[in-house]
Design an enzyme around this catalytic site. Structure first.
Site, PDB file in Angstrom:
ATOM      1  N   SER A 253       0.853  -1.195   0.000  1.00 36.94           N
ATOM      2  CA  SER A 253       0.000   0.000   0.000  1.00 36.94           C
ATOM      3  C   SER A 253       0.884   1.239   0.000  1.00 36.94           C
ATOM      4  O   SER A 253       2.028   1.183   0.481  1.00 36.94           O
ATOM      5  CB  SER A 253      -0.873   0.012   1.256  1.00 36.94           C
ATOM      6  OG  SER A 253      -1.539   1.250   1.382  1.00 36.94           O
TER       7      SER A 253
ATOM      8  N   TYR B  10      -0.893  -1.115  10.487  1.00 39.79           N
ATOM      9  CA  TYR B  10      -1.189  -1.235   9.054  1.00 39.79           C
ATOM     10  C   TYR B  10      -0.023  -0.755   8.190  1.00 39.79           C
ATOM     11  O   TYR B  10       0.501  -1.508   7.361  1.00 39.79           O
ATOM     12  CB  TYR B  10      -2.478  -0.486   8.692  1.00 39.79           C
ATOM     13  CG  TYR B  10      -2.894  -0.766   7.268  1.00 39.79           C
ATOM     14  CD1 TYR B  10      -3.524  -1.971   6.938  1.00 39.79           C
ATOM     15  CD2 TYR B  10      -2.627   0.135   6.246  1.00 39.79           C
ATOM     16  CE1 TYR B  10      -3.873  -2.248   5.623  1.00 39.79           C
ATOM     17  CE2 TYR B  10      -2.978  -0.140   4.934  1.00 39.79           C
ATOM     18  CZ  TYR B  10      -3.606  -1.336   4.626  1.00 39.79           C
ATOM     19  OH  TYR B  10      -3.943  -1.624   3.329  1.00 39.79           O
TER      20      TYR B  10
HETATM   21  N1  LIG Z   1      -8.968  -0.920  -0.581  1.00 40.33           N
HETATM   22  C1  LIG Z   1      -7.964  -0.087  -0.353  1.00 40.33           C
HETATM   23  O1  LIG Z   1      -8.159   1.147  -0.245  1.00 40.33           O
HETATM   24  C2  LIG Z   1      -6.570  -0.624  -0.270  1.00 40.33           C
HETATM   25  C3  LIG Z   1      -5.494   0.262  -0.406  1.00 40.33           C
HETATM   26  C4  LIG Z   1      -4.194  -0.205  -0.347  1.00 40.33           C
HETATM   27  C5  LIG Z   1      -3.956  -1.552  -0.139  1.00 40.33           C
HETATM   28  N2  LIG Z   1      -5.012  -2.408   0.011  1.00 40.33           N
HETATM   29  C6  LIG Z   1      -4.705  -3.830   0.239  1.00 40.33           C
HETATM   30  O2  LIG Z   1      -5.298  -4.587  -0.787  1.00 40.33           O
HETATM   31  C7  LIG Z   1      -5.503  -5.920  -0.330  1.00 40.33           C
HETATM   32  C8  LIG Z   1      -6.899  -6.387  -0.731  1.00 40.33           C
HETATM   33  O3  LIG Z   1      -7.854  -5.586  -0.081  1.00 40.33           O
HETATM   34  P1  LIG Z   1      -9.214  -5.119  -0.783  1.00 40.33           P
HETATM   35  O4  LIG Z   1      -9.192  -3.648  -0.845  1.00 40.33           O
HETATM   36  O5  LIG Z   1      -9.454  -5.885  -2.015  1.00 40.33           O
HETATM   37  O6  LIG Z   1     -10.264  -5.512   0.387  1.00 40.33           O
HETATM   38  P2  LIG Z   1     -11.538  -6.512   0.399  1.00 40.33           P
HETATM   39  O7  LIG Z   1     -12.460  -6.216  -0.729  1.00 40.33           O
HETATM   40  O8  LIG Z   1     -12.061  -6.418   1.788  1.00 40.33           O
HETATM   41  O9  LIG Z   1     -10.870  -7.948   0.167  1.00 40.33           O
HETATM   42  C9  LIG Z   1     -10.054  -8.545   1.142  1.00 40.33           C
HETATM   43  C10 LIG Z   1      -9.866 -10.015   0.835  1.00 40.33           C
HETATM   44  O10 LIG Z   1      -9.028 -10.599   1.850  1.00 40.33           O
HETATM   45  C11 LIG Z   1      -9.648 -11.783   2.309  1.00 40.33           C
HETATM   46  N3  LIG Z   1      -9.330 -12.048   3.710  1.00 40.33           N
HETATM   47  C12 LIG Z   1      -9.497 -11.200   4.756  1.00 40.33           C
HETATM   48  N4  LIG Z   1      -9.180 -11.825   5.900  1.00 40.33           N
HETATM   49  C13 LIG Z   1      -8.815 -13.090   5.567  1.00 40.33           C
HETATM   50  C14 LIG Z   1      -8.422 -14.231   6.318  1.00 40.33           C
HETATM   51  N5  LIG Z   1      -8.352 -14.213   7.660  1.00 40.33           N
HETATM   52  N6  LIG Z   1      -8.117 -15.377   5.654  1.00 40.33           N
HETATM   53  C15 LIG Z   1      -8.213 -15.424   4.304  1.00 40.33           C
HETATM   54  N7  LIG Z   1      -8.595 -14.390   3.541  1.00 40.33           N
HETATM   55  C16 LIG Z   1      -8.905 -13.238   4.171  1.00 40.33           C
HETATM   56  C17 LIG Z   1     -11.148 -11.558   2.103  1.00 40.33           C
HETATM   57  O11 LIG Z   1     -11.818 -12.805   1.912  1.00 40.33           O
HETATM   58  P3  LIG Z   1     -12.792 -13.542   2.974  1.00 40.33           P
HETATM   59  O12 LIG Z   1     -13.458 -12.474   3.800  1.00 40.33           O
HETATM   60  O13 LIG Z   1     -13.727 -14.320   2.104  1.00 40.33           O
HETATM   61  O14 LIG Z   1     -11.864 -14.417   3.756  1.00 40.33           O
HETATM   62  C18 LIG Z   1     -11.179 -10.779   0.802  1.00 40.33           C
HETATM   63  O15 LIG Z   1     -11.175 -11.648  -0.296  1.00 40.33           O
HETATM   64  C19 LIG Z   1      -5.239  -5.905   1.167  1.00 40.33           C
HETATM   65  O16 LIG Z   1      -3.957  -6.442   1.425  1.00 40.33           O
HETATM   66  C20 LIG Z   1      -5.270  -4.423   1.516  1.00 40.33           C
HETATM   67  O17 LIG Z   1      -4.493  -4.124   2.646  1.00 40.33           O
HETATM   68  C21 LIG Z   1      -6.309  -1.975  -0.055  1.00 40.33           C
END
Ligand SMILES: NC(=O)c1ccc[n+]([C@@H]2O[C@H](COP(=O)([O-])OP(=O)(O)OC[C@H]3O[C@@H](n4cnc5c(N)ncnc54)[C@H](OP(=O)(O)O)[C@@H]3O)[C@@H](O)[C@H]2O)c1
Length: 270
Positions: free
Chosen positions: A145, A159
């Site tokens: 990130s 984070y």
């Molecule tokens: N969205 C943003 O603004 C943003 C910005 C920078 C970086 N990121 C990073 O991008 C990545 C993906 O996030 P996203 O934005 O796509 O969020 P999201 O839509 O909430 O997706 C998160 C994914 O992680 C999985 N997950 C969460 N806890 C888990 C666990 N205990 N075991 C296995 N799987 C788990 C969830 O699946 P289940 O709930 O089905 O397990 C879901 O598929 C993360 O690493 C986040 O830190 C996000």
């Protein structure tokens, strides 16, 4: 019709049930990779697997796992082996945020976070990288990130630290393995439209994020994929964030810290 670039190769995506992980799974399947989708929500994974198989004529496997469990990475690697699969592309994507200040969050929540955001990334990579090296080709994409690049504000304490860890880890892995045919990239998105902000409990604060700072998960996946193919060890996705990161490098640290602290108050929960 010519061969698609992923044909004959298999990609495993963690956190494939939503957001950026789902976008990566869709992109990889469209490029002809067989996909292994993992997360906790089986219904979501089964639905996506069916959709990708039908739409792109690829094989799509589902492995349900909770990365908070210390044995999860070993179980995923074993399930891959048992199905006779070779993983050529690994996308370590699963993640979330924990609102609150450090000592006000139960230690068990921090432990769980460290396990998912850092230990599981290292563990799964440790298990799936050696066969890539043996075959002389592989790609590892770690979702970090922009938060891992800026001075950390108050709240969501671990984070930024976890994402800085992922960036440094990816850089070292890239240096070690790039010359042996395995490219490694830390992908650094900024605010991305996904379920992240609901899971993290900050949706109510997201209204004040300017439109130009919102990224689309499909764009993040495409830019991340292109970067790993080029062999870049770190990529910041989106022009606005590339400019911000450049700016952070040239503006005095005291000003950057003040801006980060004020943005933190707006978008984070302490
Ligand atoms: N969205 C943003 O603004 C943003 C910005 C920078 C970086 N990121 C990073 O991008 C990545 C993906 O996030 P996203 O934005 O796509 O969020 P999201 O839509 O909430 O997706 C998160 C994914 O992680 C999985 N997950 C969460 N806890 C888990 C666990 N205990 N075991 C296995 N799987 C788990 C969830 O699946 P289940 O709930 O089905 O397990 C879901 O598929 C993360 O690493 C986040 O830190 C996000």
């Amino acid at each position: 019709m010519g061969m698609k670039e992923g044909e004959g190769r298999t990609a495993l995506v963690t956190g494939a049930s939503s957001g950026i992980g789902k976008a990566f799974a869709e992109l990889l399947a469209a490029k002809g990779y067989a996909v292994v989708l993992t997360a906790r929500r089986r219904d979501r994974l089964d639905e996506l697997a069916g959709q990708l198989a039908a739409q792109h004529q690829v094989v799509a496997h589902v492995i349900v796992a909770d990365l908070a469990e210390p044995a999860a990475s070993a179980q995923i690697a074993e399930a891959v082996r048992a199905q006779g699969l070779h993983i050529d592309v690994l996308v370590n994507n699963a993640g979330y945020g924990v609102p609150g200040s450090y000592v006000n969050v139960p230690w068990t929540d921090h432990q769980r976070f460290i396990q998912i955001m850092m230990t599981a990334v290292c563990d799964l990579t440790y298990r799936l990288l050696p066969p890539m090296l043996e075959r002389g080709w592989g790609r590892v994409i770690n979702i970090a990130s922009v938060a891992g690049m800026v001075p950390a504000p108050a709240g969501h304490t671990l984070y930024g630290a976890s994402k800085a860890f992922v960036i440094r880890f990816s850089e070292a892995l890239a240096a070690e393995n790039g010359p042996r045919g395995v490219n490694v990239t830390a992908v650094c998105p900024g605010f991305t439209d996904s379920e992240f902000h609901d899971v993290t409990g900050t949706r109510d604060k997201m209204g004040s994020v300017p439109a130009m700072l919102w990224l689309n998960a499909n764009d993040v996946a495409r830019e991340g994929y292109d970067a790993v193919m080029r062999g870049d060890s770190v990529v910041v996705t989106g022009r606005a964030y590339q400019f911000l990161v450049w700016l952070i490098g040239v503006v005095p640290r005291s000003i950057v810290k003040a801006v980060s602290a004020s943005a933190g108050r707006r978008y984070r929960k302490v």
